[in-house]
Design an enzyme around this catalytic site. Structure first.
Site, PDB file in Angstrom:
ATOM      1  N   ASP A  16      40.753  42.612  44.891  1.00  0.00           N
ATOM      2  CA  ASP A  16      39.321  42.472  45.114  1.00  0.00           C
ATOM      3  C   ASP A  16      38.652  43.839  45.059  1.00  0.00           C
ATOM      4  O   ASP A  16      38.939  44.716  45.871  1.00  0.00           O
ATOM      5  CB  ASP A  16      39.064  41.834  46.485  1.00  0.00           C
ATOM      6  N   TYR A  69      32.277  49.916  44.771  1.00  0.00           N
ATOM      7  CA  TYR A  69      33.470  50.665  45.197  1.00  0.00           C
ATOM      8  C   TYR A  69      33.797  51.808  44.241  1.00  0.00           C
ATOM      9  O   TYR A  69      34.601  52.679  44.570  1.00  0.00           O
ATOM     10  CB  TYR A  69      34.690  49.740  45.288  1.00  0.00           C
ATOM     11  N   LYS A  97      32.077  42.460  41.982  1.00  0.00           N
ATOM     12  CA  LYS A  97      30.782  42.035  42.525  1.00  0.00           C
ATOM     13  C   LYS A  97      29.635  42.881  41.951  1.00  0.00           C
ATOM     14  O   LYS A  97      29.831  44.064  41.665  1.00  0.00           O
ATOM     15  CB  LYS A  97      30.775  42.170  44.058  1.00  0.00           C
ATOM     16  N   HIS A 145      27.087  40.463  45.582  1.00  0.00           N
ATOM     17  CA  HIS A 145      27.629  41.208  46.723  1.00  0.00           C
ATOM     18  C   HIS A 145      26.847  40.937  48.014  1.00  0.00           C
ATOM     19  O   HIS A 145      27.452  40.751  49.077  1.00  0.00           O
ATOM     20  CB  HIS A 145      27.624  42.707  46.415  1.00  0.00           C
TER      21      HIS A 145
END
Length: 271
Positions: A45, A50, A75, A108
């Site tokens: 994930d 990120y 996301k 998200h």
């Protein structure tokens, strides 16, 4: 039963019930993903926010494991929703990952006034087959209800903060009635739940770690979970939850730890 176990989403796609999260994994992302895949994990994930999609994709490509057996979630970030940059954002994730397609793409956060439009873009990529399933993250009941007033496509997954200190029982029940799979981020409450005496005592009883008890609680509640770690030992330990079972009393004791307090409010966030 084990890391190979999967749940069938509402569109027929199968998703592992346990995986690795890579939030704030930084430069260690590739090593963490490589080790996780080596010990049997089949779900990773990540997210555009990120900034490690390329590292995830590289580790998957170099693993030697057939792509179709690995499930990758990413996301769309809030800024791309606000800037009406949804299509470009999805294409960027596809490019960064470079693994052919995305198994699950999530919104998200429910950016007010934007997430229903974002959903339409996700539907387009889903229809094209470059995204195999679409879902949401951090959505409460009323966000999902609003989404469904403008679309007939029910989210396959809702990923939200969930752990023994935040059990989200009402949200989980709501998602269940809609056929939406629940997935927990921060399943250890950012480490807070590991300090619980109740969980520590149950861990001693089963000769397990406190983390394993919290993750097993997720599993027995039917919640897909994605604990994050960059440490090989912990990545392996986190997955060692399939050789024991919590009793009904223990499950209730853990659920009773609920405080109702979340780290972020999906109705009021400044990012």
């Amino acid at each position: 039963m084990g890391l190979e176990e999967r749940v069938t989403l509402n569109n027929g796609v199968t998703m592992p019930r346990f995986g690795l999260g890579v939030y704030q994994s930084g430069a260690y992302t590739g090593e963490a993903v490589a080790h996780a895949l080596a010990v049997g994990y089949r779900m990773i994930d990540t997210a555009a926010f990120y900034h490690n999609e390329s590292l995830v994709g590289k580790a998957v490509r170099e693993s030697g494991i057939p792509r179709e057996t690995i499930f990758i979630t990413t996301k769309i970030w809030n800024d791309d929703q606000r800037a009406d940059n949804q299509a470009a954002a999805v294409k960027k994730s596809l490019t960064e990952l470079d693994v052919g397609y995305i198994d699950l793409y999530l919104i998200h956060w429910p950016v007010a006034g934007k997430f229903t439009d974002t959903w339409k873009y996700l539907e387009d990529f889903y229809a094209a087959g470059t995204v195999k399933a679409i879902g949401v993250s951090n959505f409460l009941e009323h966000h999902i209800a609003e989404l469904l007033t403008t679309s007939g496509t029910i989210p396959a997954v809702n990923q939200f903060e969930c752990h023994p200190f935040l059990t989200r029982e009402e949200l989980r029940a709501f998602c269940s009635t809609k056929g939406i799979v629940c997935e927990a981020w921060s399943p250890l409450g950012r480490g807070d739940v590991l300090q619980s005496r109740t969980i520590q005592e149950i861990a001693k009883r089963h000769r397990k770690t406190a983390a394993q008890i919290a993750l097993r609680w997720d599993y027995q509640n039917g919640i897909v979970t994605i604990p994050k770690s960059v440490h090989r030992k912990r990545i392996s330990e986190n997955a060692a939850i399939f050789d024991f079972e919590l009793t009904a009393d223990e499950m209730e004791m853990i659920s009773d730890l609920d405080t109702g307090k979340a780290h972020h409010d999906p109705d009021n966030f400044s990012f």
